[in-house]
Design a protein around this motif. Sequence first.
Motif, mmCIF file in Angstrom:
data_model
loop_
_atom_site.group_PDB
_atom_site.id
_atom_site.type_symbol
_atom_site.label_atom_id
_atom_site.label_comp_id
_atom_site.label_asym_id
_atom_site.label_seq_id
_atom_site.Cartn_x
_atom_site.Cartn_y
_atom_site.Cartn_z
ATOM 1 N N PRO A 257 0.822 -1.230 0.000
ATOM 2 C CA PRO A 257 0.000 0.000 0.000
ATOM 3 C C PRO A 257 0.847 1.268 0.000
ATOM 4 O O PRO A 257 0.512 2.241 -0.673
ATOM 5 N N SER A 258 1.945 1.263 0.757
ATOM 6 C CA SER A 258 2.811 2.446 0.799
ATOM 7 C C SER A 258 3.511 2.659 -0.532
ATOM 8 O O SER A 258 3.647 3.801 -0.997
ATOM 9 N N LEU A 259 3.952 1.585 -1.158
ATOM 10 C CA LEU A 259 4.589 1.713 -2.473
ATOM 11 C C LEU A 259 3.621 2.292 -3.492
ATOM 12 O O LEU A 259 3.994 3.162 -4.297
ATOM 13 N N ARG A 260 2.383 1.836 -3.465
ATOM 14 C CA ARG A 260 1.397 2.352 -4.415
ATOM 15 C C ARG A 260 1.177 3.844 -4.220
ATOM 16 O O ARG A 260 1.121 4.612 -5.189
ATOM 17 N N LEU A 261 1.063 4.272 -2.960
ATOM 18 C CA LEU A 261 0.881 5.695 -2.699
ATOM 19 C C LEU A 261 2.082 6.499 -3.179
ATOM 20 O O LEU A 261 1.924 7.551 -3.813
ATOM 21 N N VAL A 262 3.285 6.014 -2.900
ATOM 22 C CA VAL A 262 4.489 6.728 -3.324
ATOM 23 C C VAL A 262 4.560 6.799 -4.846
ATOM 24 O O VAL A 262 4.853 7.850 -5.427
ATOM 25 N N HIS A 263 4.302 5.688 -5.509
ATOM 26 C CA HIS A 263 4.318 5.673 -6.973
ATOM 27 C C HIS A 263 3.330 6.692 -7.537
ATOM 28 O O HIS A 263 3.665 7.504 -8.409
ATOM 29 N N ASP A 264 2.097 6.623 -7.056
ATOM 30 C CA ASP A 264 1.060 7.510 -7.586
ATOM 31 C C ASP A 264 1.358 8.975 -7.281
ATOM 32 O O ASP A 264 1.302 9.830 -8.181
ATOM 33 N N HIS A 265 1.651 9.298 -6.032
ATOM 34 C CA HIS A 265 1.775 10.702 -5.643
ATOM 35 C C HIS A 265 3.020 11.357 -6.236
ATOM 36 O O HIS A 265 2.971 12.532 -6.638
ATOM 37 N N LEU A 266 4.125 10.625 -6.306
ATOM 38 C CA LEU A 266 5.320 11.217 -6.913
ATOM 39 C C LEU A 266 5.127 11.396 -8.417
ATOM 40 O O LEU A 266 5.496 12.432 -8.981
ATOM 41 N N ARG A 267 4.562 10.387 -9.060
ATOM 42 C CA ARG A 267 4.281 10.510 -10.496
ATOM 43 C C ARG A 267 3.333 11.681 -10.748
ATOM 44 O O ARG A 267 3.554 12.494 -11.652
ATOM 45 N N SER A 268 2.288 11.793 -9.936
ATOM 46 C CA SER A 268 1.339 12.889 -10.098
ATOM 47 C C SER A 268 1.999 14.240 -9.849
ATOM 48 O O SER A 268 1.745 15.212 -10.565
ATOM 49 N N ALA A 269 2.852 14.316 -8.828
ATOM 50 C CA ALA A 269 3.536 15.568 -8.528
ATOM 51 C C ALA A 269 4.413 16.012 -9.686
ATOM 52 O O ALA A 269 4.463 17.203 -10.023
ATOM 53 N N VAL A 270 5.097 15.069 -10.310
ATOM 54 C CA VAL A 270 5.941 15.414 -11.461
ATOM 55 C C VAL A 270 5.093 15.993 -12.595
ATOM 56 O O VAL A 270 5.466 16.990 -13.219
ATOM 57 N N VAL A 271 3.936 15.391 -12.847
ATOM 58 C CA VAL A 271 3.061 15.882 -13.918
ATOM 59 C C VAL A 271 2.528 17.271 -13.583
ATOM 60 O O VAL A 271 2.469 18.160 -14.447
ATOM 61 N N VAL A 272 2.118 17.483 -12.331
ATOM 62 C CA VAL A 272 1.598 18.789 -11.921
ATOM 63 C C VAL A 272 2.674 19.857 -12.062
ATOM 64 O O VAL A 272 2.420 20.949 -12.579
ATOM 65 N N VAL A 273 3.890 19.558 -11.635
ATOM 66 C CA VAL A 273 5.005 20.498 -11.805
ATOM 67 C C VAL A 273 5.274 20.734 -13.283
ATOM 68 O O VAL A 273 5.522 21.865 -13.717
ATOM 69 N N GLY A 274 5.190 19.659 -14.076
ATOM 70 C CA GLY A 274 5.429 19.786 -15.514
ATOM 71 C C GLY A 274 4.444 20.694 -16.204
ATOM 72 O O GLY A 274 4.744 21.275 -17.248
ATOM 73 N N ASP A 275 3.265 20.866 -15.613
ATOM 74 C CA ASP A 275 2.254 21.772 -16.167
ATOM 75 C C ASP A 275 2.343 23.171 -15.568
ATOM 76 O O ASP A 275 1.457 24.005 -15.796
ATOM 77 N N GLY A 276 3.392 23.418 -14.782
ATOM 78 C CA GLY A 276 3.663 24.781 -14.333
ATOM 79 C C GLY A 276 3.216 25.143 -12.935
ATOM 80 O O GLY A 276 3.356 26.300 -12.524
ATOM 81 N N VAL A 277 2.678 24.183 -12.163
ATOM 82 C CA VAL A 277 2.225 24.482 -10.808
ATOM 83 C C VAL A 277 3.407 24.445 -9.844
ATOM 84 O O VAL A 277 4.308 23.609 -9.990
ATOM 85 N N ARG A 278 3.391 25.341 -8.855
ATOM 86 C CA ARG A 278 4.419 25.370 -7.822
ATOM 87 C C ARG A 278 3.747 25.254 -6.460
ATOM 88 O O ARG A 278 2.616 25.691 -6.282
ATOM 89 N N PRO A 279 4.426 24.671 -5.463
ATOM 90 C CA PRO A 279 3.800 24.491 -4.142
ATOM 91 C C PRO A 279 3.333 25.811 -3.544
ATOM 92 O O PRO A 279 3.982 26.848 -3.691
ATOM 93 N N ALA A 280 2.180 25.752 -2.883
ATOM 94 C CA ALA A 280 1.607 26.934 -2.246
ATOM 95 C C ALA A 280 0.683 26.474 -1.131
ATOM 96 O O ALA A 280 0.445 25.271 -0.956
ATOM 97 N N ASN A 281 0.161 27.435 -0.378
ATOM 98 C CA ASN A 281 -0.728 27.105 0.733
ATOM 99 C C ASN A 281 -2.196 27.077 0.341
ATOM 100 O O ASN A 281 -3.056 26.781 1.178
ATOM 101 N N THR A 282 -2.495 27.402 -0.905
ATOM 102 C CA THR A 282 -3.873 27.393 -1.378
ATOM 103 C C THR A 282 -3.924 26.872 -2.810
ATOM 104 O O THR A 282 -2.907 26.813 -3.503
ATOM 105 N N GLY A 283 -5.132 26.533 -3.251
ATOM 106 C CA GLY A 283 -5.392 26.221 -4.654
ATOM 107 C C GLY A 283 -4.587 25.059 -5.197
ATOM 108 O O GLY A 283 -4.305 24.060 -4.519
#
Length: 393
Positions: A257-283
């Motif tokens: 279960p932990s591996l699946r979460l890490v795989h999904d969330h890191l992969r998703s984070a890379v895609v979100v960053v690739g579309d220009g989003v940067r970490p913030a406290n909102t939105g």
Amino acid sequence: MDTERVVRTFTEFYEDRGHRRITGSTLLPPPGDPVLFTTAGMHPLTPYLEGRPHPLGRRLVNVQRCLRTTDLEEVGDATHLTVFEMLGTWSLGDYDGPVSLDWGFRLLTEGFGIDRGRLHATVFGGDGQVGPDTDSLRLWQEHGVPVELTVEDNWWANGPVGPCGPDSEIFLWTGDGPPRSTPTRDDRWVEVWNHVMMRHRRLADGTLVPLPRRNVDTGLGLERLATLLQGESSVFECDVFEPWRRLVPRLWPLDDPSLRLVHDHLRSAVVVVGDGVRPANTGQGYVLRRLLRRVLTVLWREDPSRSLGDLPDELVTHTLDRFRQDAGPGTVRRLLLDEERRFGRLLERGRRVLARPRFRRPLTDEDFHYLHDTHGLPRDLVLSLRGSEVTDL
């Protein structure tokens, strides 16, 4: 059949039937749109579903990357991902539902080779405003596919007001032995394709009026379909996750279960960053921040020395290439490390603040507001620190 072949088979099938392929958009909706991210293939096409002529015509097909925060707590099971690709088709005032369902049935059985005996459909059964979808029911009966009638499960709406209509969902049996029961009673039936017949507009007072033209919108999850065609039991076992399965367990030994979460969330984070989003406290930035904090929570639970800086370049590059993004791997890695350091400092500050005598008693809403406004400690982080360990954020 790998995912690239699935895409080719799907798009070529519809191109042969007069559909023009359109380029999928980023995860970011157009300015002024109330949603944070593109959640379905139809989202970028809303103006055309509302009646504006599309420059490429009335029959369209595409592959659209999507992000759904509503499924965040489901990630780790066999079928849900945060970021995924959606195969979609549209009829903008052209053919109606039965044609769409007939083509869908033929693509699944003839194009992808799925045994029709493993299929089940659901159809809108009618309510006090709209009668049952007898056209879709008749189509499935003609093809010998069992049908279950539902109400809420087979009514699609893009919010409390706006376009809406009945839909028909196609399920594939994934259990051992012959199919049993129905999709609403057995979760071994996995939904693979939804065909929405947009025929109505719901007004603010709840009444329905006919749309000036009838549209059909279909959506089919690429990773989920590929998983089923490849005979796997989980989306994390399909070919798009092959490099993740090969590299991450060597780096960070974790339970499944932990591996699946890490795989999904890191992969998703890379895609979100690739579309220009940067970490913030909102939105949008907070969604990215939450994904990364959930990963770090899992990694640090057993070994605080683990770092996102150890993530292999191959995984970042593979993900950016998969989603056709131009961001540089170096930029992505620097951002991940910056956010890791920020989270580490926040944890240390939180532990020091919560060690003060005033916070050793049960916390009130006023305490939570103070901790957030004065020290930047959100409620979920405070609760996890008070529990003596960092839990999922």
